[in-house]
Design a protein around this motif. Structure first.
Motif, PDB file in Angstrom:
ATOM      1  N   GLN A   1       0.978  -1.249  -0.065  1.00  0.00           N
ATOM      2  CA  GLN A   1      -0.135   0.116  -0.033  1.00  0.00           C
ATOM      3  C   GLN A   1       0.994   1.563   0.116  1.00  0.00           C
ATOM      4  OE1 GLN A   1      -0.501  -2.652   2.013  1.00  0.00           O
ATOM      5  NE2 GLN A   1      -2.135  -3.443   0.845  1.00  0.00           N
ATOM      6  N   GLU A   2       1.951   1.235   0.871  1.00  0.00           N
ATOM      7  CA  GLU A   2       2.866   2.389   0.903  1.00  0.00           C
ATOM      8  C   GLU A   2       4.320   2.038   0.547  1.00  0.00           C
ATOM      9  OE1 GLU A   2       3.087   5.636   1.855  1.00  0.00           O
ATOM     10  OE2 GLU A   2       0.929   5.500   1.535  1.00  0.00           O
ATOM     11  N   PRO A   3       4.553   1.878  -1.095  1.00  0.00           N
ATOM     12  CA  PRO A   3       5.864   1.738  -1.165  1.00  0.00           C
ATOM     13  C   PRO A   3       6.810   2.830  -0.965  1.00  0.00           C
ATOM     14  CG  PRO A   3       4.587   2.192  -3.104  1.00  0.00           C
ATOM     15  CD  PRO A   3       3.743   2.177  -1.834  1.00  0.00           C
ATOM     16  N   MET A   4       8.133   2.740  -0.652  1.00  0.00           N
ATOM     17  CA  MET A   4       8.999   3.904  -0.392  1.00  0.00           C
ATOM     18  C   MET A   4       9.270   4.535  -1.412  1.00  0.00           C
ATOM     19  SD  MET A   4      11.786   2.529   2.545  1.00  0.00           S
ATOM     20  CE  MET A   4      12.760   4.216   2.641  1.00  0.00           C
ATOM     21  N   VAL A   5       9.557   3.969  -2.689  1.00  0.00           N
ATOM     22  CA  VAL A   5      10.034   4.588  -3.799  1.00  0.00           C
ATOM     23  C   VAL A   5       9.056   4.349  -4.991  1.00  0.00           C
ATOM     24  CG1 VAL A   5      11.827   4.657  -5.606  1.00  0.00           C
ATOM     25  CG2 VAL A   5      12.421   4.040  -3.084  1.00  0.00           C
ATOM     26  N   ARG A   6       8.652   5.463  -5.535  1.00  0.00           N
ATOM     27  CA  ARG A   6       7.751   5.409  -6.677  1.00  0.00           C
ATOM     28  C   ARG A   6       8.446   6.010  -7.816  1.00  0.00           C
ATOM     29  NH1 ARG A   6       2.365   5.497  -4.306  1.00  0.00           N
ATOM     30  NH2 ARG A   6       2.344   5.912  -1.959  1.00  0.00           N
ATOM     31  N   PRO A   7       7.918   5.686  -8.915  1.00  0.00           N
ATOM     32  CA  PRO A   7       8.535   6.202 -10.127  1.00  0.00           C
ATOM     33  C   PRO A   7       8.748   7.797  -9.857  1.00  0.00           C
ATOM     34  CG  PRO A   7       6.883   4.897 -10.949  1.00  0.00           C
ATOM     35  CD  PRO A   7       6.976   4.833  -9.511  1.00  0.00           C
ATOM     36  N   GLY A   8       9.824   8.450 -10.431  1.00  0.00           N
ATOM     37  CA  GLY A   8       9.927   9.905 -10.347  1.00  0.00           C
ATOM     38  C   GLY A   8      10.624  10.436  -9.054  1.00  0.00           C
ATOM     39  N   ASP A   9      10.768   9.311  -8.055  1.00  0.00           N
ATOM     40  CA  ASP A   9      11.637   9.622  -6.996  1.00  0.00           C
ATOM     41  C   ASP A   9      12.916   9.603  -7.253  1.00  0.00           C
ATOM     42  OD1 ASP A   9       9.070   9.886  -5.607  1.00  0.00           O
ATOM     43  OD2 ASP A   9       9.251   8.018  -4.164  1.00  0.00           O
TER      44      ASP A   9
ATOM     45  N   LEU B   1      15.110   1.822 -15.620  1.00  0.00           N
ATOM     46  CA  LEU B   1      14.040   0.928 -15.946  1.00  0.00           C
ATOM     47  C   LEU B   1      12.977   0.882 -14.934  1.00  0.00           C
ATOM     48  CD1 LEU B   1      16.081  -2.372 -16.671  1.00  0.00           C
ATOM     49  CD2 LEU B   1      14.641  -0.858 -18.320  1.00  0.00           C
ATOM     50  N   ALA B   2      13.182   1.607 -13.723  1.00  0.00           N
ATOM     51  CA  ALA B   2      12.072   1.515 -12.709  1.00  0.00           C
ATOM     52  C   ALA B   2      11.355   3.108 -12.825  1.00  0.00           C
ATOM     53  CB  ALA B   2      12.758   1.441 -11.385  1.00  0.00           C
ATOM     54  N   GLU B   3      12.229   3.846 -13.682  1.00  0.00           N
ATOM     55  CA  GLU B   3      11.741   5.382 -13.963  1.00  0.00           C
ATOM     56  C   GLU B   3      12.234   6.168 -12.505  1.00  0.00           C
ATOM     57  OE1 GLU B   3       8.259   6.283 -16.315  1.00  0.00           O
ATOM     58  OE2 GLU B   3       7.948   4.035 -16.415  1.00  0.00           O
ATOM     59  N   VAL B   4      13.058   5.540 -11.847  1.00  0.00           N
ATOM     60  CA  VAL B   4      13.263   6.244 -10.832  1.00  0.00           C
ATOM     61  C   VAL B   4      14.819   7.064 -11.013  1.00  0.00           C
ATOM     62  CG1 VAL B   4      14.445   5.648  -8.387  1.00  0.00           C
ATOM     63  CG2 VAL B   4      12.547   4.651  -8.989  1.00  0.00           C
ATOM     64  N   VAL B   5      14.813   8.397 -10.268  1.00  0.00           N
ATOM     65  CA  VAL B   5      15.972   9.181 -10.675  1.00  0.00           C
ATOM     66  C   VAL B   5      17.223   8.730  -9.985  1.00  0.00           C
ATOM     67  CG1 VAL B   5      16.779  11.455 -10.837  1.00  0.00           C
ATOM     68  CG2 VAL B   5      14.397  10.869 -11.413  1.00  0.00           C
ATOM     69  N   PRO B   6      18.309   8.233 -10.617  1.00  0.00           N
ATOM     70  CA  PRO B   6      19.692   8.139  -9.550  1.00  0.00           C
ATOM     71  C   PRO B   6      20.287   9.405  -9.495  1.00  0.00           C
ATOM     72  CG  PRO B   6      19.989   7.489 -11.908  1.00  0.00           C
ATOM     73  CD  PRO B   6      18.424   7.831 -11.903  1.00  0.00           C
ATOM     74  N   VAL B   7      20.887   9.328  -8.228  1.00  0.00           N
ATOM     75  CA  VAL B   7      21.953  10.518  -7.920  1.00  0.00           C
ATOM     76  C   VAL B   7      23.196   9.827  -7.333  1.00  0.00           C
ATOM     77  CG1 VAL B   7      22.060  12.562  -6.477  1.00  0.00           C
ATOM     78  CG2 VAL B   7      20.026  11.851  -7.025  1.00  0.00           C
ATOM     79  N   PRO B   8      24.025   9.785  -8.257  1.00  0.00           N
ATOM     80  CA  PRO B   8      25.360   8.950  -8.018  1.00  0.00           C
ATOM     81  C   PRO B   8      26.200   9.928  -7.180  1.00  0.00           C
ATOM     82  CG  PRO B   8      24.995   8.875 -10.380  1.00  0.00           C
ATOM     83  CD  PRO B   8      23.996   9.949  -9.687  1.00  0.00           C
TER      84      PRO B   8
END
Length: 1309
Positions: free
Chosen positions: A133-141, A164-171
């Motif tokens: 119900q409450e995922p920690m990470v959603r697309p765009g996070d 691929l997950a449409e999550v934004v990496p910050v290296p």
């Protein structure tokens, strides 16, 4: 080596410095306008533009377009689509090979594995963190990627997993400790991006610092993170029906790359998915990449060129990347060349330093063949000094198959991504360094030293437009021969600084203007942060970075150019290449250049100094700019960036806060600070008439004031009818025999001894008999009284008066320090021509001890009388002087300038003095006064020995030395005896402030109550130490001390007390004066807290019977209210002259019998030797008059004349003590016309050199003076006299005789 006048100097002070010293001040005389024009409006010299400076003359430049971005049919619609394609059709194709530290292949990641593992990571990020119900990470996070530099495979899997997950990496870099250089700012970036999850590898996770419970602590400044390990074995397999959503590239953010700014702050540059794809396409087109090429990457794969070529574009083209970790390069700098040969790589990505170290390590490697390389991409090729690495590398490896056109320098920036990349033989330009400092391009010849050779970095990127705009102000297009900031308009760039709309607008939304004021296109350009120009044929040239730009007196210098010049000075011997930091600090309204380099451990100090002076000369001749500070630090001590470079902003921060710990420092403020105010020129003398007129015109009254008139005051002062103190004592012994005059306390606060009127009288009689019978003294003979502070001293003094002898009180030698204290005793005894010496039995023994014999010649002491054993009989009669003007006693004291001066006090002056104090402090027999002072000279002696006898009050005597064992003694006594008036010295006040600071609560519990104190007077002969009196008042406020109770007095040699607060006058006032005006002997009142303001506290109220005038010390004319001048005093208790053996008559008459040169020329004044001013306040005194306050600024002898202005040492010292936490004490003096600053260091010796730049900075900023010499010494080296005053002249003598044993001496050039 000696200078012309025989002053020994260290061999470091060359003749050149001496010459420089002499030219520093040569004032010229200006025409006289009006004499009363205030000339203290010191304006810093504004650099006048050089009339011959080069100006741009070309036409306005045109924006350049790159070639069109070709549309290739099989280019994928997004990077994820490319990964899917290669992962499914060529799963066995190698994508990435990683190396271990021996250079052996560690692991090969294929496209198939990259695809399946990235999918697994994507699935787990989206579905296995948090709840359904409450995922920690959603697309765009945003999530952060924390991977070490030796694990590109894990990083690549995580990065593509995020895409691929449409999550934004910050290296980001791996934080090794909780306080890594710059790690805190990275934390702020993560916080502002809202990052809550960190992806990392197993090995990295194990290596992070842990708390005892195994938790990863929160790093300083970081948000709270969930650490998630991306190794396959830790992850759940995605269900068969789950598939990542792969769509065409759009404007969503793909990733955020961090960027460290000049000031150390970290920003995140957002790159959209369409920009990411277009950038890969532009690089593919510019570099001609084809499928399955092999590329060797030495660069950091997490950002910049390493990321763009080695992680992103490579996947688009199914290339094979050989990744060389930094750790392998450290062990084997040739490893990348060996891999190029081994894999027959077509492309290699390196930095100049990798080429440089390969050259250094290269020794006839036979099997090297570089003919496979078609591109050697030099990531920092835009840097002007990479050209030498490129040339040298080509030179050596041309014979190994390397072709010239293979070397491809490129220019890039975090904001604009790739700006340009070169694909053909180089274009060269030789530019005049002088022209560049004015931002102008002038071609010059190679033969000269002061030129910069630049290579082009290729053409504008495919699909982009480029122009250059003026670096500051409106973004106006440059002329063709002008240097500007390069700006790019393209899809393939960053789009914003994450979360910072204002900064984004300034950088990513720039509309370059033509000279007519219109924009050149409707599309926004992006500032690249690179300085350069577009040359003939559309070649892009970069000459530096905006971040490295230093504007010194209107001219621009590039940090990188200065590094290059410094490195050219035989660098390999003394400093490590690449371990040099150049930055500018702002001092006195201009940028000043600082160079910090790491010194090799084996170089000697002499070597280093030679190298430093050569660097200074080189930079001066090539760049025509002075270096403010050059510092060498031990190897490996500068803060590092994760890939081993120098962390510049952190280095600058350490320099400014004084924690860089250099081992060598050379400062050259004399050569590079050129905007000091002009030296003040003394105006020609003005006649008395014009001074009078001038004062009238400007509405100033002549500065004069007086205390109450002694003759007018009606009081029932019984002691007035006696002319002599000895008569007053006899009268008191008859009328109030049992009245206690003196009570002496010991260190436990109990009464050690007390004296009633009759006891004192009887004791004095016995001493008089002893002097006459055992000492065989005549009246008028001098007697030295060598006693500890106490009752014996008082009895001995009156014994002398009863016998008609002249007493001199002398501080006894210190038993633990006979060698330095006994010679002073001997000197006073000899100079005062004492016929006999009276003391206690204990001191008698001390004077004849073996230690004493080692210090002085003990055979030449006059007869010594021990008063512990007194005769039993009374004298036949008590001596009565024939004339009140005869000598009562001699007062000897060492001034702060180290002069021993004795003054003569007549009977009349002594009685007048006592009466004046009695009236000012309202002293009666029923009063009690607590005295914690040394009783040997000045007001301290008068209060301890004379006042009680005259006024009849009880004096509670507390020897200051007892406070060393019990700091609360004085205040407890004041509280216990309910004392209303107390006197102390600054040393006592400081002891209480430092020693009792933390004990106020326990003292309160012991019943300490200071609420009855109405006056607490510090007896002093200096400017009131306002910081000390204020902290004392603040500290003891809780114990009932009224803040207005604390005040100071003023005494000097010619008059032992001019001012004393007293009881009925208004409270002491404080004014704020402009320090700059004060240097010109002007007094200008300013508001509290205004710049350059100096707080001054009134020195108590003028005593009854004292008149004061402020006079010009040179012309002896009276001065107006707004002038600083010498305080002259006329009073019945002035001393009657110096007592000297030399009989220096001129000094005598000048100090004691001066007359004004005009105005009231009749009155005889004594010159105090102190500079001060009078101010009429709004307050009224007891008789309803407006109150005149006297403010002391400092001693005339100690004032320093520098650049034609008058400086007071204490002001400079106050600034210096504030400069660094380890400076505990400071003293300044002048030598030739150099300012010497001596600082005591409370810290380790490695901090000593940190102080040199900070001391120089603060004195420049606040006093407009250049420090000539900084001497760092141990605690306790600066000599302090018994009154707690610094003995600056003693210190100066010690410095010149080389006796200070300093930790470090820095001669500023």
């Amino acid at each position: 080596m000696e200078t012309g006048d025989g002053v020994p100097v260290s061999s470091r002070v060359s003749a050149k410095i001496q010459q420089l010293v002499n030219t520093l001040k040569r004032p010229k005389r200006p025409p006289l306008r009006e004499f009363f024009v205030d000339d203290f409006e010191e304006l810093l010299e504004v650099q006048q533009p050089d009339p011959n400076q080069p100006k741009p003359e070309g036409a306005q430049m045109l924006a350049m377009r790159g070639e069109q971005l070709g549309v290739v049919t099989n280019w994928p619609p997004s990077l994820e689509a490319a990964l899917q394609r290669w992962g499914t059709i060529s799963p066995k194709a190698p994508c990435l090979t990683t190396m271990d530290t021996n250079g052996k292949p560690l692991y090969i990641l294929t496209y198939g594995k990259l695809w399946t593992r990235s999918m697994k990571v994507a699935y787990n990020i989206l579905h296995k963190l948090g709840t359904k119900q409450e995922p920690m990470v959603r697309p765009g996070d945003r999530v952060t990627l924390v991977f070490p530099n030796n694990d590109p495979a894990a990083f690549m899997v995580a990065f593509y997993g995020c895409l691929l997950a449409e999550v934004v990496p910050v290296p980001i870099e791996v934080p090794l400790t909780r306080k890594d250089a710059g790690s805190q700012q990275i934390g702020f970036l993560l916080g502002s991006c809202g990052v809550t999850v960190a992806l990392t590898s197993d090995a990295c996770h194990k290596g992070l610092p842990k708390s005892p419970t195994g938790e990863i602590p929160q790093f300083k400044g970081w948000p709270k993170l969930l650490w998630f390990v991306t190794e396959s074995k830790h992850l759940s397999k995605p269900p068969r029906d789950w598939f990542p959503h792969i769509k065409d590239a759009n404007n969503d953010t793909a990733y955020i790359e961090y960027k460290t700014c000049k000031d150390g702050s970290v920003l995140g540059v957002t790159v959209t998915r369409i920009a990411l794809l277009t950038h890969c396409q532009a690089l593919t087109q510019a570099c001609g990449y084809t499928e399955a090429e092999t590329i060797v990457n030495v660069l950091d794969f997490k950002k910049d060129v390493g990321l763009w070529h080695g992680i992103l574009t490579s996947v688009m083209n199914m290339m094979h990347v050989i990744s060389i970790p930094y750790s392998l390069m450290k062990v084997n700098p040739l490893s990348w060349i060996q891999k190029v040969c081994q894999y027959k790589a077509k492309v290699a990505c390196v930095k100049s330093r990798d080429m440089h170290w390969a050259l250094v390590a290269h020794r006839d490697q036979r099997d090297i063949n570089l003919s496979s390389l078609r591109m050697l991409i030099v990531a920092d090729g835009a840097n002007p000094w990479s050209i030498s690495s490129c040339d040298a590398f080509l030179n050596v490896f041309q014979s190994k198959g390397l072709r010239q056109e293979v070397i491809c320098p490129c220019a890039s920036s975090p904001e604009a991504l790739t700006v340009a990349i070169r694909r053909y033989p180089p274009g060269r330009g030789v530019l005049s360094m002088h022209g560049l400092t004015y931002g102008v391009i002038r071609v010059d010849s190679e033969e000269k030293l002061s030129v910069l050779t630049v290579q082009d970095v290729g053409l504008v990127m495919p699909g982009a437009i480029m122009c250059s705009v003026k670096p500051d102000g409106i973004p106006q297009l440059c002329k063709t021969d002008e240097i500007g900031e390069l700006c790019v308009c393209a899809i393939a760039t960053g789009t914003s600084y994450y979360g910072l709309s204002g900064m984004t607008k300034n950088t990513f939304e720039v509309f370059p203007m033509t000279s007519s004021g219109g924009p050149i296109t409707e599309y926004p350009f992006i500032r690249t942060g690179l300085l350069g120009f577009i040359g003939p044929g559309g070649l892009v040239f970069v000459i530096g970075k905006m971040d490295g730009l230093m504007v010194v007196s209107g001219r621009r210098h590039n940090a990188d150019d200065i590094v290059a010049t410094a490195l050219a000075v035989e660098p390999m011997k003394f400093v490590y290449r690449g371990r040099i930091a150049v930055f500018s600090v702002s001092v006195l309204h201009d940028e000043r250049i600082v160079i910090v380099a790491e010194q090799r451990p084996d170089s000697t100090e002499e070597d280093s100094f030679q190298w430093m002076s050569r660097v200074l000369q080189a930079i001066d001749s090539i760049h025509q700019v002075g270096v403010y500070c050059l510092a060498l630090v031990p190897a490996n001590t500068l803060p590092k960036t994760p890939l081993g470079g120098i962390h510049l902003s952190e280095t600058k921060q350490l320099f400014l806060e004084g924690s860089l710990h250099p081992c060598n420092v050379l400062m050259c403020p004399h050569t590079c600070v050129t905007n000091l105010p002009k030296p003040r020129q003394k105006q020609p003398e003005i006649g008395p008439a014009s001074v009078m007129v001038g004062n009238l015109v400007s509405g100033k009254r002549i500065a004069q004031a007086s205390g109450r008139d002694l003759g007018q005051i009606e009081d029932n002062d019984q002691a007035r009818k006696f002319l002599f103190l000895s008569e007053v004592l006899q009268w008191r012994a008859q009328t109030t025999p049992d009245h206690v005059l003196y009570t002496l306390l010991n260190c436990r606060g109990t009464i050690a001894n007390s004296l009633t009127c009759v006891q004192l009288h009887k004791r004095a009689e016995k001493i008089a008999v002893m002097l006459m019978e055992r000492g065989h003294l005549q009246d008028g003979d001098h007697v030295a009284l060598v006693y500890p502070p106490g009752i014996d001293l008082i009895a001995a003094f009156y014994g002398c008066l009863y016998a008609g002898c002249v007493p001199i009180t002398v501080r006894p030698p210190h038993p633990q320090n006979i060698a330095t204290t006994l010679p002073t005793v001997k000197m006073i005894v000899e100079v005062s021509r004492s016929a006999c010496l009276m003391t206690t039995q204990l001191i008698c023994k001390l004077l004849r001890s073996r230690e004493a014999a080692a210090a002085v010649d003990i055979r030449t002491w006059p007869p010594v009388l021990d008063t512990d054993d007194l005769p039993k009989k009374r004298p036949a009669q008590i001596y009565k002087p024939s004339n009140p003007e005869t000598l009562a006693y001699l007062d000897f004291s060492v001034s702060t300038t180290g002069m021993l001066a004795g003054v003569k006090m007549s009977h009349a002056a002594t009685s007048a003095f006592c009466r004046s104090i009695k009236l000012q402090c309202e002293l009666y027999p029923s009063r009690e006064v607590a005295i914690c002072l040394d009783p040997y000279c000045g007001l301290g002696f008068v209060l301890w020995c004379l006042c009680s006898v005259y006024s009849g009050h009880q004096s509670i005597l507390i020897p200051p030395s007892e406070l060393e064992t019990n700091p609360a003694l004085w205040l407890l006594a004041v509280s216990q005896y309910k004392v209303r008036d107390t006197f102390c010295s600054y040393s006592v006040m400081e002891l209480c402030t430092k020693g009792l600071g933390s004990q106020t609560e326990s003292l309160k519990a012991r019943g300490l109550d200071l609420s009855r104190v109405r006056t607490c007077v510090v007896v002093a002969e200096e400017r009131p130490r306002i910081a000390l009196t204020q902290s004392f008042s603040k500290l003891f406020k809780d114990l009932g001390l009224h803040p207005r109770a604390v005040s100071t007095s003023l005494g000097c040699r010619v008059n032992l007390a001019i001012c004393l607060q007293g009881t009925s006058g208004p409270d002491p006032t404080t004014v704020y004066v402009d320090m700059r005006a004060l240097r010109h002997d002007r007094v200008r009142l300013v508001e509290r807290g205004s710049p350059h303001s100096l707080p001054l506290m009134e020195s108590g109220k003028i005593l009854p019977g004292v008149r004061i005038i402020i006079a010009n010390p040179e012309t002896k004319g009276p001065l107006g209210d707004s002038h600083l001048g010498e305080i002259w005093v006329h009073s019945t208790h002035n001393a009657s002259g110096y007592f000297t053996i030399y009989g220096d008559e001129s000094l005598q008459s000048d100090h004691f019998n001066s007359r004004l040169s005009f105005g009231d020329t009749q009155t005889i004044w004594a010159r105090t030797g102190y500079l001060g001013f009078l101010r009429r306040t709004e307050l009224t005194d007891a008789n309803g008059e407006r109150h005149d306050a006297l403010y002391v600024v400092g001693a005339l002898d100690e004032a320093m004349e520098l650049r034609g202005m008058r400086y007071h040492p204490i002001d400079i010292e106050t600034s210096v003590i504030r400069a660094h936490k380890s400076i505990t004490e400071c003293a300044v003096f002048t030598w030739t016309n150099l300012l010497v600053v001596v600082v005591e260091l409370d810290g380790s010796e490695q901090e000593a050199l940190d102080l040199v730049p900070l001391v120089t900075n603060v004195v420049l900023e606040e006093h407009y003076l250049i420090v000539g010499v900084v001497v760092v010494v141990d605690i306790g080296v600066i000599p302090i006299n018994s009154r707690g005053e610094k003995q600056r002249m003693h210190l100066r003598d010690g410095f010149l005789a080389d006796q200070l044993d300093p930790i470090y001496v820095a001669y500023n050039m």
